[in-house]
Scaffold this motif. Structure first.
Motif, mmCIF file in Angstrom:
data_model
loop_
_atom_site.group_PDB
_atom_site.id
_atom_site.type_symbol
_atom_site.label_atom_id
_atom_site.label_comp_id
_atom_site.label_asym_id
_atom_site.label_seq_id
_atom_site.Cartn_x
_atom_site.Cartn_y
_atom_site.Cartn_z
ATOM 1 N N ASP A 1 0.935 -1.186 -0.126
ATOM 2 C CA ASP A 1 -0.120 -0.031 0.108
ATOM 3 C C ASP A 1 0.933 1.287 -0.074
ATOM 4 O OD1 ASP A 1 -2.231 -1.611 0.089
ATOM 5 O OD2 ASP A 1 -2.718 -1.338 2.210
ATOM 6 N N LEU A 2 2.034 1.113 0.781
ATOM 7 C CA LEU A 2 2.880 2.164 0.882
ATOM 8 C C LEU A 2 3.481 2.660 -0.541
ATOM 9 C CD1 LEU A 2 4.174 4.523 2.372
ATOM 10 C CD2 LEU A 2 5.902 2.732 3.232
ATOM 11 N N GLN A 3 4.044 1.535 -1.137
ATOM 12 C CA GLN A 3 4.675 1.726 -2.398
ATOM 13 C C GLN A 3 3.715 2.105 -3.425
ATOM 14 O OE1 GLN A 3 4.962 -1.989 -4.865
ATOM 15 N NE2 GLN A 3 7.241 -1.465 -5.111
ATOM 16 N N ARG A 4 2.496 1.876 -3.221
ATOM 17 C CA ARG A 4 1.396 2.316 -4.248
ATOM 18 C C ARG A 4 1.245 3.711 -4.076
ATOM 19 N NH1 ARG A 4 -1.379 -1.811 -4.414
ATOM 20 N NH2 ARG A 4 -2.317 -1.606 -2.622
ATOM 21 N N ALA A 5 1.222 4.128 -3.015
ATOM 22 C CA ALA A 5 0.699 5.646 -2.557
ATOM 23 C C ALA A 5 1.955 6.644 -2.998
ATOM 24 C CB ALA A 5 0.691 5.569 -1.090
ATOM 25 N N VAL A 6 3.222 5.837 -2.794
ATOM 26 C CA VAL A 6 4.396 6.797 -3.296
ATOM 27 C C VAL A 6 4.342 6.969 -4.695
ATOM 28 C CG1 VAL A 6 6.921 6.868 -3.388
ATOM 29 C CG2 VAL A 6 5.816 6.232 -1.291
ATOM 30 N N TYR A 7 4.170 5.804 -5.624
ATOM 31 C CA TYR A 7 4.007 5.864 -7.141
ATOM 32 C C TYR A 7 2.809 6.596 -7.525
ATOM 33 C CZ TYR A 7 7.766 2.240 -6.788
ATOM 34 O OH TYR A 7 8.923 1.642 -6.508
ATOM 35 N N ASP A 8 1.909 6.661 -6.907
ATOM 36 C CA ASP A 8 0.805 7.305 -7.479
ATOM 37 C C ASP A 8 0.939 8.627 -7.256
ATOM 38 O OD1 ASP A 8 -0.669 4.965 -7.998
ATOM 39 O OD2 ASP A 8 -1.996 5.053 -6.037
ATOM 40 N N GLN A 9 1.560 9.165 -6.052
ATOM 41 C CA GLN A 9 1.984 10.278 -5.900
ATOM 42 C C GLN A 9 2.615 11.173 -7.014
ATOM 43 O OE1 GLN A 9 3.451 11.362 -1.901
ATOM 44 N NE2 GLN A 9 3.719 13.657 -2.548
ATOM 45 N N ASP A 10 3.717 10.466 -7.301
ATOM 46 C CA ASP A 10 4.802 10.766 -8.391
ATOM 47 C C ASP A 10 3.905 10.967 -10.103
ATOM 48 O OD1 ASP A 10 6.674 10.853 -6.243
ATOM 49 O OD2 ASP A 10 7.862 9.154 -6.982
ATOM 50 N N ALA A 11 3.160 9.776 -9.998
ATOM 51 C CA ALA A 11 2.367 9.833 -11.053
ATOM 52 C C ALA A 11 1.413 10.911 -11.116
ATOM 53 C CB ALA A 11 1.571 8.603 -11.388
ATOM 54 N N ARG A 12 0.861 11.415 -10.186
ATOM 55 C CA ARG A 12 -0.137 12.854 -10.183
ATOM 56 C C ARG A 12 0.822 13.939 -10.712
ATOM 57 N NH1 ARG A 12 -2.683 10.083 -5.912
ATOM 58 N NH2 ARG A 12 -1.384 11.186 -4.329
ATOM 59 N N LYS A 13 2.087 13.877 -10.085
ATOM 60 C CA LYS A 13 2.852 15.077 -10.538
ATOM 61 C C LYS A 13 3.061 15.284 -11.971
ATOM 62 C CE LYS A 13 5.134 15.303 -6.095
ATOM 63 N NZ LYS A 13 6.344 15.121 -5.132
ATOM 64 N N LEU A 14 3.297 14.060 -12.566
ATOM 65 C CA LEU A 14 3.438 13.651 -13.936
ATOM 66 C C LEU A 14 2.243 14.235 -14.904
ATOM 67 C CD1 LEU A 14 5.208 13.050 -16.548
ATOM 68 C CD2 LEU A 14 4.453 10.854 -16.044
ATOM 69 N N SER A 15 0.992 13.867 -14.417
ATOM 70 C CA SER A 15 0.074 14.051 -14.964
ATOM 71 C C SER A 15 -0.459 15.676 -14.938
ATOM 72 C CB SER A 15 -1.370 13.462 -14.411
ATOM 73 O OG SER A 15 -2.535 13.835 -14.742
ATOM 74 N N VAL A 16 -0.074 16.299 -13.639
ATOM 75 C CA VAL A 16 -0.226 17.860 -13.633
ATOM 76 C C VAL A 16 0.862 18.522 -14.473
ATOM 77 C CG1 VAL A 16 0.262 19.980 -12.010
ATOM 78 C CG2 VAL A 16 -0.968 17.892 -11.208
ATOM 79 N N GLN A 17 1.930 18.028 -14.754
ATOM 80 C CA GLN A 17 2.903 18.704 -15.773
ATOM 81 C C GLN A 17 2.305 18.551 -17.254
ATOM 82 O OE1 GLN A 17 5.308 20.484 -15.700
ATOM 83 N NE2 GLN A 17 6.806 20.183 -17.343
ATOM 84 N N GLY A 18 1.621 17.236 -17.533
ATOM 85 C CA GLY A 18 1.005 17.034 -18.610
ATOM 86 C C GLY A 18 0.075 17.993 -19.293
ATOM 87 N N ARG A 19 -0.815 18.528 -18.082
ATOM 88 C CA ARG A 19 -1.963 18.973 -18.249
ATOM 89 C C ARG A 19 -1.570 20.652 -18.716
ATOM 90 N NH1 ARG A 19 -4.176 15.956 -14.268
ATOM 91 N NH2 ARG A 19 -3.829 17.516 -12.859
ATOM 92 N N PHE A 20 -0.552 20.936 -17.736
ATOM 93 C CA PHE A 20 0.012 22.370 -18.039
ATOM 94 C C PHE A 20 0.619 22.333 -19.298
ATOM 95 C CE2 PHE A 20 4.220 24.320 -18.151
ATOM 96 C CZ PHE A 20 3.880 25.723 -18.095
ATOM 97 N N LEU A 21 1.453 21.554 -19.994
ATOM 98 C CA LEU A 21 2.125 21.409 -21.145
ATOM 99 C C LEU A 21 1.025 21.342 -22.331
ATOM 100 C CD1 LEU A 21 5.032 19.181 -20.815
ATOM 101 C CD2 LEU A 21 5.069 21.394 -20.802
ATOM 102 N N ASP A 22 -0.219 20.719 -22.063
ATOM 103 C CA ASP A 22 -1.134 20.744 -23.161
ATOM 104 C C ASP A 22 -1.870 22.013 -22.961
ATOM 105 O OD1 ASP A 22 -3.197 19.185 -24.792
ATOM 106 O OD2 ASP A 22 -4.494 20.105 -23.326
ATOM 107 N N ALA A 23 -2.084 22.777 -21.891
ATOM 108 C CA ALA A 23 -2.686 24.013 -22.097
ATOM 109 C C ALA A 23 -1.793 25.089 -22.449
ATOM 110 C CB ALA A 23 -3.100 24.321 -20.435
#
Length: 316
Positions: free
Chosen positions: A285-307
């Motif tokens: 669960d901890l491993q999944r939470a850490v990786y999910d957090q980093d994936a969300r940061k990548l998603s935020v960057q992607g939305r920014f670049l798209d906009a």
């Protein structure tokens, strides 16, 4: 392209969330970031992770910084949440303070009207006031752990604990807390392997499964820097929960551990296997939470670049 590059750099710093306790390349002592997303957005200094961890492990420090629980205990939960919300810059704690204050004002007003009117209003006001006090006290106790983690990251606060005895001469411990956790995990696994003949069936494979989850997770965290919450959870598993379960079991006589059944009907051997299974699930669960957090940061960057770089923005 010069007209695009300037706004891009500024917008990226506004959009991308700050990385908690990020270490700049080549530095080992300085750390930057945010704790709970609300501590250092205006440039406040951040304590090093090893100092934060030492504070959170110190019972004396935790007790000394939990003094604010006396405020809701005497009937002023709104005051305690107002103090914490302003100190930690947490809007929801400020909103909770306003809600508790309105509840107490409403209770007092209702009781005041009841004194010149109906006794039912007095009872209703007393119930509202008592309920707000009890809810505020319970809320304060639940929020204390979060408050301590935030306060531990503040710099300029001495650690209130006894001076430790001089450490015995030996190999120097790693300065990096994540490297220390990696070494501690290796020690625990070696202990389990050496004691494999005394441990119940399934115990050693469970320990190795925990290692298989935490070893790459620690390497990942060491590469990009660990925030306070991640470091606290990893430290709890590696230095307390896992070695504690093994040590408590190995302290028992082997015959007793295999045959004696406790009040819940399980032997110590069965208890150990069950606890190791829970630690496997918690590690995943901890491993999944850490990786999910980093994936969300990548998603935020992607939305920014798209906009930012969609065709309509680049048309001159």
């Amino acid at each position: 392209m010069s007209s695009v590059a300037g706004p891009t750099a500024r917008s990226r710093s506004d959009v991308r969330p700050s990385r908690a306790l990020r270490r700049p390349p080549g530095a080992t002592g300085a750390v930057e970031g945010a704790v709970e997303g609300a501590v250092v957005r205006r440039g406040a200094a951040q304590a090093p992770p090893e100092l934060v961890s030492r504070r959170l492990r110190s019972r004396t420090w935790r007790a000394a910084n939990s003094w604010w629980l006396a405020i809701p205990a005497v009937g002023l939960p709104w005051l305690s949440f107002l103090y914490m919300g302003l100190r930690a810059r947490r809007v929801r704690w400020v909103l909770a303070a306003i809600a508790y204050l309105l509840a107490f004002v409403g209770a007092g007003t209702t009781i005041g009207l009841g004194l010149v009117g109906s006794e039912l209003l007095i009872v209703l006001g007393a119930l509202v006031g008592t309920g707000a006090w009890g809810l505020g006290l319970m809320h304060s106790v639940m929020a204390n752990s979060t408050w301590l983690r935030i306060k531990a990251a503040f710099t300029g606060e001495p650690v209130v604990e006894a001076v430790p005895a001089p450490a015995p001469v030996g190999p120097a411990a790693p300065a990096d807390p994540v490297a220390a956790l990696q070494e501690r995990l290796r020690d625990v696994v070696r202990t389990a392997n050496r004691a494999g003949g005394r441990l119940p069936d399934g115990a050693v494979p469970a320990v190795r499964e925990i290692e298989d989850v935490l070893r790459p997770l620690l390497a990942h965290v060491a590469k990009r820097g660990a925030d306070v919450e991640e470091l606290h959870n990893l430290e709890a598993i590696v230095t307390e929960y896992l070695p504690g379960a093994l040590e408590h079991y190995l302290d028992l006589p082997e015959d007793y551990a295999l045959t004696n059944r406790g009040p819940n009907g399980a032997t110590p051997a069965e208890e150990l296997v069950n606890q190791l299974g829970l630690l496997v699930e918690g590690s995943r669960d901890l491993q999944r939470a850490v990786y999910d957090q980093d994936a969300r940061k990548l998603s935020v960057q992607g939305r920014f670049l798209d906009a930012k770089f969609r065709r309509s923005d680049l048309d001159l």
